[in-house]
Design a protein around this motif. Structure first.
Motif, PDB file in Angstrom:
ATOM      1  N   HIS A   1      -2.203   2.444 -10.364  1.00  0.00           N
ATOM      2  CA  HIS A   1      -2.349   1.237  -9.527  1.00  0.00           C
ATOM      3  C   HIS A   1      -2.194  -0.225 -10.276  1.00  0.00           C
ATOM      4  O   HIS A   1      -1.507  -0.875  -9.958  1.00  0.00           O
ATOM      5  CB  HIS A   1      -3.439   1.063  -8.568  1.00  0.00           C
ATOM      6  CG  HIS A   1      -3.560   0.138  -7.730  1.00  0.00           C
ATOM      7  ND1 HIS A   1      -3.745   0.562  -6.214  1.00  0.00           N
ATOM      8  CD2 HIS A   1      -3.427  -1.262  -7.588  1.00  0.00           C
ATOM      9  CE1 HIS A   1      -3.807  -0.705  -5.284  1.00  0.00           C
ATOM     10  NE2 HIS A   1      -3.802  -1.713  -6.403  1.00  0.00           N
TER      11      HIS A   1
ATOM     12  N   ASP B   1       0.652  -2.721 -10.506  1.00  0.00           N
ATOM     13  CA  ASP B   1       0.632  -4.123 -10.170  1.00  0.00           C
ATOM     14  C   ASP B   1       0.771  -5.258 -11.293  1.00  0.00           C
ATOM     15  O   ASP B   1       0.939  -6.319 -11.157  1.00  0.00           O
ATOM     16  CB  ASP B   1      -0.876  -4.325  -9.591  1.00  0.00           C
ATOM     17  CG  ASP B   1      -1.216  -3.995  -8.159  1.00  0.00           C
ATOM     18  OD1 ASP B   1      -0.255  -3.849  -7.588  1.00  0.00           O
ATOM     19  OD2 ASP B   1      -2.336  -4.000  -7.636  1.00  0.00           O
TER      20      ASP B   1
ATOM     21  N   GLY C   1      -5.086   5.542  -4.443  1.00  0.00           N
ATOM     22  CA  GLY C   1      -3.768   4.360  -3.962  1.00  0.00           C
ATOM     23  C   GLY C   1      -4.119   2.974  -3.197  1.00  0.00           C
ATOM     24  O   GLY C   1      -3.692   2.086  -3.230  1.00  0.00           O
TER      25      GLY C   1
ATOM     26  N   GLU D   1      -4.573   7.801 -10.341  1.00  0.00           N
ATOM     27  CA  GLU D   1      -3.884   6.868  -9.449  1.00  0.00           C
ATOM     28  C   GLU D   1      -4.331   5.529  -9.506  1.00  0.00           C
ATOM     29  O   GLU D   1      -3.525   4.458  -9.549  1.00  0.00           O
ATOM     30  CB  GLU D   1      -4.148   7.241  -7.755  1.00  0.00           C
ATOM     31  CG  GLU D   1      -4.166   5.941  -6.862  1.00  0.00           C
ATOM     32  CD  GLU D   1      -3.021   5.163  -6.962  1.00  0.00           C
ATOM     33  OE1 GLU D   1      -1.974   5.449  -7.544  1.00  0.00           O
ATOM     34  OE2 GLU D   1      -2.935   3.902  -6.563  1.00  0.00           O
TER      35      GLU D   1
ATOM     36  N   GLY E   1       1.120   6.767  -6.680  1.00  0.00           N
ATOM     37  CA  GLY E   1      -0.181   7.474  -6.860  1.00  0.00           C
ATOM     38  C   GLY E   1      -0.098   8.699  -6.868  1.00  0.00           C
ATOM     39  O   GLY E   1      -0.570   9.764  -7.585  1.00  0.00           O
TER      40      GLY E   1
ATOM     41  N   HIS F   1       1.717   2.132  -3.524  1.00  0.00           N
ATOM     42  CA  HIS F   1       0.753   2.596  -4.586  1.00  0.00           C
ATOM     43  C   HIS F   1       0.338   4.226  -3.842  1.00  0.00           C
ATOM     44  O   HIS F   1       0.113   5.033  -4.657  1.00  0.00           O
ATOM     45  CB  HIS F   1      -0.563   1.614  -4.115  1.00  0.00           C
ATOM     46  CG  HIS F   1      -0.670   0.508  -4.823  1.00  0.00           C
ATOM     47  ND1 HIS F   1      -0.461   0.297  -6.099  1.00  0.00           N
ATOM     48  CD2 HIS F   1      -0.485  -0.713  -4.312  1.00  0.00           C
ATOM     49  CE1 HIS F   1      -0.256  -0.877  -6.556  1.00  0.00           C
ATOM     50  NE2 HIS F   1      -0.644  -1.470  -5.567  1.00  0.00           N
TER      51      HIS F   1
ATOM     52  N   SER G   1       0.599  -1.180   0.022  1.00  0.00           N
ATOM     53  CA  SER G   1      -0.065  -0.023  -0.050  1.00  0.00           C
ATOM     54  C   SER G   1       0.810   1.257   0.051  1.00  0.00           C
ATOM     55  O   SER G   1       0.571   2.094  -0.620  1.00  0.00           O
ATOM     56  CB  SER G   1      -1.042  -0.013   0.992  1.00  0.00           C
ATOM     57  OG  SER G   1      -0.224  -0.121   2.515  1.00  0.00           O
TER      58      SER G   1
END
Ligand SMILES: [Zn+2]
Length: 205
Positions: A144, A148, A37, A140, A10, A6, A3
């Motif tokens: 993300h 990923d 994010g 964002e 982001g 992100h 997290s």
């Protein structure tokens, strides 16, 4: 990815895309980037072994609270933007966000929440409440899914039209590649905030 990665990536992506021209814009871009994010990982649950999801949510609540507090003290106009929205739009946006997030929370990891459909629905929800947040959240969401896609679990961008996803298998979600991206995102975010502040001050003078 984790997290914090992100969130930092982001925020950098939101600042680079929105190019805010005032301090309120910087706050909204940072907050929108941070919120986006973690919303794509809303289905992830915190466990005693891995508190990453909880940590990310605490950071985002902190950033959002700080934005509202700073705006409340310095009167940058964000509260006014929200208060001047028609109540009907705020109710519609809240319903869209609640329904989308509840479905996302109940879905399997990396299915609905890692699709273009989910990102667009979240952005529409924020657009109804505070239009200035919609672009950072959308950007964002795209960042993300993009980062990923670099790791080893497929991302179903076109879900539910196409339930199989793609991934480049370049790194693991919690190893070196993740930490490199997190630090690059943090450095880029700080540099972009500094750059926007220089531009804003030079136009004021
Ligand atoms: Zn994710």
């Amino acid at each position: 990815m984790m997290s914090k990665t992100h969130i930092t990536v982001g925020i950098a992506a939101a600042l680079a895309s929105c190019r805010p021209s005032d301090y309120a814009g910087i706050l909204v871009s940072v907050t929108g980037g941070a919120i986006g994010g973690i919303l794509c990982d809303i289905e992830c649950k915190s466990t005693p072994q891995c508190r990453d999801a909880l940590t990310g949510r605490i950071i985002v609540v902190g950033i959002t609270g700080a934005m509202l507090l700073v705006d409340g003290f310095l009167k940058m106009g964000i509260w006014n933007w929200i208060m001047s929205r028609e109540v009907m739009y705020i109710i519609m946006g809240t319903i869209v966000l609640l329904v989308t997030c509840i479905i996302g929370r109940r879905s399997e990891h990396r299915t609905f929440t890692h699709s273009l459909l989910y990102i667009v629905l979240i952005a529409v929800g924020f657009f109804c409440i505070l239009p200035e947040l919609a672009l950072p959240v959308l950007v964002e969401g795209l960042s993300h899914l993009t980062i990923d896609t670099l790791n080893k679990k497929p991302v179903p961008w076109l879900y539910p039209l196409r339930k199989t996803g793609i991934c480049f298998r370049l790194c693991y979600a919690s190893k070196t590649g993740n930490y490199i991206l997190m630090w690059l995102g943090l450095i880029a975010s700080i540099m972009l905030i500094g750059w926007r502040i220089i531009i804003i001050n030079s136009t004021i003078l």
